[in-house]
Design a protein around this motif. Structure first.
Motif, PDB file in Angstrom:
ATOM      1  N   MET A  45       0.838  -1.185   0.000  1.00  0.00           N
ATOM      2  CA  MET A  45       0.000   0.000   0.000  1.00  0.00           C
ATOM      3  C   MET A  45       0.877   1.240   0.000  1.00  0.00           C
ATOM      4  SD  MET A  45      -2.956  -1.008   2.750  1.00  0.00           S
ATOM      5  CE  MET A  45      -3.796   0.538   2.489  1.00  0.00           C
ATOM      6  N   VAL A  46       0.415   2.299  -0.660  1.00  0.00           N
ATOM      7  CA  VAL A  46       1.153   3.548  -0.702  1.00  0.00           C
ATOM      8  C   VAL A  46       0.579   4.495   0.339  1.00  0.00           C
ATOM      9  CG1 VAL A  46       1.766   5.546  -2.097  1.00  0.00           C
ATOM     10  CG2 VAL A  46       1.672   3.287  -3.127  1.00  0.00           C
ATOM     11  N   PRO A  47       1.394   4.980   1.276  1.00  0.00           N
ATOM     12  CA  PRO A  47       0.875   5.860   2.307  1.00  0.00           C
ATOM     13  C   PRO A  47       0.457   7.202   1.728  1.00  0.00           C
ATOM     14  CG  PRO A  47       3.268   5.794   2.421  1.00  0.00           C
ATOM     15  CD  PRO A  47       2.851   4.772   1.418  1.00  0.00           C
ATOM     16  N   ARG A  48      -0.584   7.801   2.312  1.00  0.00           N
ATOM     17  CA  ARG A  48      -0.996   9.133   1.905  1.00  0.00           C
ATOM     18  C   ARG A  48      -0.156  10.147   2.672  1.00  0.00           C
ATOM     19  NH1 ARG A  48      -5.508   9.679  -1.019  1.00  0.00           N
ATOM     20  NH2 ARG A  48      -6.856   7.876  -1.289  1.00  0.00           N
ATOM     21  N   LEU A  49       0.431  11.077   1.977  1.00  0.00           N
ATOM     22  CA  LEU A  49       1.253  12.087   2.597  1.00  0.00           C
ATOM     23  C   LEU A  49       0.420  13.318   2.897  1.00  0.00           C
ATOM     24  CD1 LEU A  49       4.456  11.760   0.435  1.00  0.00           C
ATOM     25  CD2 LEU A  49       3.739  10.450   2.414  1.00  0.00           C
ATOM     26  N   PRO A  50       0.891  14.177   3.799  1.00  0.00           N
ATOM     27  CA  PRO A  50       0.132  15.366   4.154  1.00  0.00           C
ATOM     28  C   PRO A  50      -0.199  16.210   2.929  1.00  0.00           C
ATOM     29  CG  PRO A  50       1.945  15.032   5.685  1.00  0.00           C
ATOM     30  CD  PRO A  50       2.113  14.035   4.591  1.00  0.00           C
ATOM     31  N   VAL A  51      -1.377  16.837   2.979  1.00  0.00           N
ATOM     32  CA  VAL A  51      -1.845  17.612   1.840  1.00  0.00           C
ATOM     33  C   VAL A  51      -0.894  18.753   1.524  1.00  0.00           C
ATOM     34  CG1 VAL A  51      -3.722  19.099   1.006  1.00  0.00           C
ATOM     35  CG2 VAL A  51      -4.251  17.022   2.310  1.00  0.00           C
ATOM     36  N   GLY A  52      -0.270  19.307   2.548  1.00  0.00           N
ATOM     37  CA  GLY A  52       0.617  20.445   2.338  1.00  0.00           C
ATOM     38  C   GLY A  52       1.909  20.112   1.642  1.00  0.00           C
ATOM     39  N   MET A  53       2.182  18.842   1.443  1.00  0.00           N
ATOM     40  CA  MET A  53       3.431  18.464   0.778  1.00  0.00           C
ATOM     41  C   MET A  53       3.203  18.456  -0.726  1.00  0.00           C
ATOM     42  SD  MET A  53       5.697  15.081   1.444  1.00  0.00           S
ATOM     43  CE  MET A  53       7.115  14.708   0.453  1.00  0.00           C
ATOM     44  N   ARG A  54       3.546  19.539  -1.400  1.00  0.00           N
ATOM     45  CA  ARG A  54       3.192  19.761  -2.790  1.00  0.00           C
ATOM     46  C   ARG A  54       3.752  18.688  -3.715  1.00  0.00           C
ATOM     47  NH1 ARG A  54       5.537  24.176  -3.369  1.00  0.00           N
ATOM     48  NH2 ARG A  54       7.216  23.698  -4.810  1.00  0.00           N
ATOM     49  N   GLY A  55       2.852  17.933  -4.369  1.00  0.00           N
ATOM     50  CA  GLY A  55       3.248  16.969  -5.387  1.00  0.00           C
ATOM     51  C   GLY A  55       3.934  15.725  -4.867  1.00  0.00           C
ATOM     52  N   ALA A  56       3.995  15.530  -3.539  1.00  0.00           N
ATOM     53  CA  ALA A  56       4.771  14.402  -3.029  1.00  0.00           C
ATOM     54  C   ALA A  56       4.061  13.074  -3.228  1.00  0.00           C
ATOM     55  CB  ALA A  56       5.080  14.610  -1.548  1.00  0.00           C
ATOM     56  N   LEU A  92       4.574  11.744  -6.611  1.00  0.00           N
ATOM     57  CA  LEU A  92       5.989  11.404  -6.715  1.00  0.00           C
ATOM     58  C   LEU A  92       6.266  10.063  -6.058  1.00  0.00           C
ATOM     59  CD1 LEU A  92       8.821  12.383  -7.590  1.00  0.00           C
ATOM     60  CD2 LEU A  92       9.050  13.411  -5.325  1.00  0.00           C
ATOM     61  N   PHE A  93       5.705   9.856  -4.862  1.00  0.00           N
ATOM     62  CA  PHE A  93       5.899   8.585  -4.159  1.00  0.00           C
ATOM     63  C   PHE A  93       5.326   7.445  -4.988  1.00  0.00           C
ATOM     64  CE2 PHE A  93       5.345   5.165  -1.256  1.00  0.00           C
ATOM     65  CZ  PHE A  93       6.286   5.339  -0.255  1.00  0.00           C
ATOM     66  N   GLN A  94       4.127   7.637  -5.508  1.00  0.00           N
ATOM     67  CA  GLN A  94       3.483   6.579  -6.269  1.00  0.00           C
ATOM     68  C   GLN A  94       4.271   6.226  -7.526  1.00  0.00           C
ATOM     69  OE1 GLN A  94      -0.472   8.151  -6.818  1.00  0.00           O
ATOM     70  NE2 GLN A  94      -1.200   7.302  -4.898  1.00  0.00           N
ATOM     71  N   SER A  95       4.793   7.226  -8.210  1.00  0.00           N
ATOM     72  CA  SER A  95       5.530   6.943  -9.446  1.00  0.00           C
ATOM     73  C   SER A  95       6.819   6.185  -9.150  1.00  0.00           C
ATOM     74  CB  SER A  95       5.830   8.239 -10.199  1.00  0.00           C
ATOM     75  OG  SER A  95       6.707   9.070  -9.460  1.00  0.00           O
ATOM     76  N   ALA A 105       3.470  -6.763 -12.250  1.00  0.00           N
ATOM     77  CA  ALA A 105       4.138  -5.852 -13.185  1.00  0.00           C
ATOM     78  C   ALA A 105       3.113  -5.086 -14.007  1.00  0.00           C
ATOM     79  CB  ALA A 105       5.080  -6.631 -14.090  1.00  0.00           C
ATOM     80  N   LEU A 106       2.055  -5.784 -14.445  1.00  0.00           N
ATOM     81  CA  LEU A 106       0.987  -5.124 -15.185  1.00  0.00           C
ATOM     82  C   LEU A 106       0.310  -4.068 -14.320  1.00  0.00           C
ATOM     83  CD1 LEU A 106      -0.945  -4.838 -17.596  1.00  0.00           C
ATOM     84  CD2 LEU A 106      -2.284  -6.732 -16.622  1.00  0.00           C
ATOM     85  N   GLY A 107       0.080  -4.422 -13.049  1.00  0.00           N
ATOM     86  CA  GLY A 107      -0.535  -3.466 -12.143  1.00  0.00           C
ATOM     87  C   GLY A 107       0.313  -2.215 -11.960  1.00  0.00           C
ATOM     88  N   ILE A 125      -6.801   1.446 -10.543  1.00  0.00           N
ATOM     89  CA  ILE A 125      -6.953  -0.008 -10.458  1.00  0.00           C
ATOM     90  C   ILE A 125      -5.606  -0.717 -10.448  1.00  0.00           C
ATOM     91  CG2 ILE A 125      -7.096  -0.383 -12.963  1.00  0.00           C
ATOM     92  CD1 ILE A 125      -9.210  -2.524 -12.386  1.00  0.00           C
ATOM     93  N   GLY A 126      -4.566  -0.055 -10.973  1.00  0.00           N
ATOM     94  CA  GLY A 126      -3.249  -0.672 -11.013  1.00  0.00           C
ATOM     95  C   GLY A 126      -2.745  -1.066  -9.640  1.00  0.00           C
ATOM     96  N   TRP A 127      -2.987  -0.217  -8.633  1.00  0.00           N
ATOM     97  CA  TRP A 127      -2.533  -0.542  -7.279  1.00  0.00           C
ATOM     98  C   TRP A 127      -3.296  -1.727  -6.716  1.00  0.00           C
ATOM     99  CZ3 TRP A 127       1.954   1.127  -6.196  1.00  0.00           C
ATOM    100  CH2 TRP A 127       2.390   2.367  -6.665  1.00  0.00           C
ATOM    101  N   ASN A 128      -4.596  -1.826  -7.018  1.00  0.00           N
ATOM    102  CA  ASN A 128      -5.383  -2.973  -6.551  1.00  0.00           C
ATOM    103  C   ASN A 128      -4.899  -4.267  -7.195  1.00  0.00           C
ATOM    104  OD1 ASN A 128      -7.021  -1.290  -4.979  1.00  0.00           O
ATOM    105  ND2 ASN A 128      -8.403  -0.877  -6.697  1.00  0.00           N
ATOM    106  N   VAL A 129      -4.578  -4.191  -8.483  1.00  0.00           N
ATOM    107  CA  VAL A 129      -4.047  -5.366  -9.175  1.00  0.00           C
ATOM    108  C   VAL A 129      -2.708  -5.785  -8.574  1.00  0.00           C
ATOM    109  CG1 VAL A 129      -3.128  -6.197 -11.386  1.00  0.00           C
ATOM    110  CG2 VAL A 129      -5.261  -4.887 -11.333  1.00  0.00           C
ATOM    111  N   ALA A 130      -1.829  -4.807  -8.341  1.00  0.00           N
ATOM    112  CA  ALA A 130      -0.517  -5.111  -7.769  1.00  0.00           C
ATOM    113  C   ALA A 130      -0.650  -5.683  -6.359  1.00  0.00           C
ATOM    114  CB  ALA A 130       0.350  -3.852  -7.752  1.00  0.00           C
ATOM    115  N   LEU A 131      -1.584  -5.158  -5.578  1.00  0.00           N
ATOM    116  CA  LEU A 131      -1.786  -5.666  -4.216  1.00  0.00           C
ATOM    117  C   LEU A 131      -2.262  -7.110  -4.238  1.00  0.00           C
ATOM    118  CD1 LEU A 131      -1.934  -5.222  -1.167  1.00  0.00           C
ATOM    119  CD2 LEU A 131      -4.248  -4.311  -1.485  1.00  0.00           C
ATOM    120  N   ALA A 132      -3.240  -7.417  -5.100  1.00  0.00           N
ATOM    121  CA  ALA A 132      -3.738  -8.799  -5.194  1.00  0.00           C
ATOM    122  C   ALA A 132      -2.627  -9.746  -5.641  1.00  0.00           C
ATOM    123  CB  ALA A 132      -4.915  -8.864  -6.172  1.00  0.00           C
TER     124      ALA A 132
END
Length: 269
Positions: free
Chosen positions: A1-12, A15-18, A80-82, A92-99
């Motif tokens: 799972m990818v953690p959600r970063l604080p809203v004030g962190m511009r574009g982070a 960036l984390f997800q990519s 890899a597809l996810g 949906i890519g993250w859900n596929v990768a998690l499964a």
């Protein structure tokens, strides 16, 4: 799972997800690349001297190890597809990768000591699968954190951006590390016939080295959780990245020792 970063962190968050998606895709590619060599090595270990290996490989595929090998390979391809879908901003890519990650964690548990143990296999396999998954969440996210931290993109945002990133990561690390340590302890108790084997067997010696490495990762993680955000906010970004680098080094050492451990029989002297 990818953690959600604080809203004030511009574009982070993007960036984390990519970065996570790219590292995940490369990791899955590597797993697929070594799949055939792993099958060949497994078959060679079972073949008689002078006997051709590939016919034995066909027989290996009918075993529990072989079926798990196929499940793991399929999981790597699906993951890899996810990740590729995630790189295209498809949720949906993250859900596929998690499964697919769940598939790979379960397959790993069915390829080693967990399913071959003499007792409580119904406990050992789920525990080992959860151990693999929690280590992946802990160490995998740490690697993503380090990759971003050493990149120009995040460093240009300043110490506040790195502080927010570290705080978000350590919320994930807290729970995944606790699960990894708890399941690792249970797995060790299931593998060792007697606690004295921890000090008298080859398997026990390697396990002690792993415990030491895990302890080092946990110590560095706790140190970073307490102080990295404060140091980053104070502009001491190089200091933060040095301690994160040390945490990554100990984590990589732990994975290397684990690779040796899973290839060692618990009864080895």
């Amino acid at each position: 799972m990818v953690p959600r970063l604080p809203v004030g962190m511009r574009g982070a968050t993007p960036l984390f997800q990519s970065h996570a998606a790219r590292l995940g895709a490369w990791a899955c590619t590597g797993l697929v690349a070594v799949a055939l060599p792993r099958l060949w090595l497994q078959a060679r270990g079972l073949a008689e001297s002078g006997e051709p290996v590939w016919p034995m490989a066909a027989s290996v595929l009918s075993t529990t190890w072989g079926r798990s090998w196929m499940l793991q390979g399929a999981g790597a391809l699906i993951a890899a597809l996810g990740f590729l879908l995630a790189l295209r901003a498809r949720r949906i890519g993250w859900n596929v990768a998690l499964a697919a990650g769940v598939m790979m964690a379960l397959s790993a548990a069915c390829m080693g000591h967990a399913i071959a143990g003499p007792r409580l296999v119904w406990v050992s396999v789920p525990s080992d699968a959860l151990h693999v998954a929690s280590v992946g969440a802990w160490v995998g996210t740490l690697f993503v954190l380090a990759r971003i931290g050493f990149s120009v993109d995040i460093r240009s945002e300043g110490g506040g951006a790195i502080a927010a990133l570290v705080r978000a990561f350590h919320r994930v690390a807290l729970w995944s590390a606790a699960a990894a340590i708890a399941t690792g302890t249970l797995n060790a108790l299931l593998r060792l016939q007697h606690l004295t084997d921890l000090f008298t067997s080859g398997y026990g010696t390697i396990l002690l080295v792993k415990i030491g490495a895990v302890g080092a990762v946990a110590y560095m993680g706790a140190w970073n959780a307490r102080s990295a955000g404060r140091r980053a906010q104070a502009g001491r970004v190089p200091s933060v990245m040095r301690t994160i680098g040390a945490e990554v080094l100990f984590a990589a050492t732990t994975l290397a020792v684990t690779a040796v451990l899973v290839g060692t029989a618990p009864q080895a002297r």
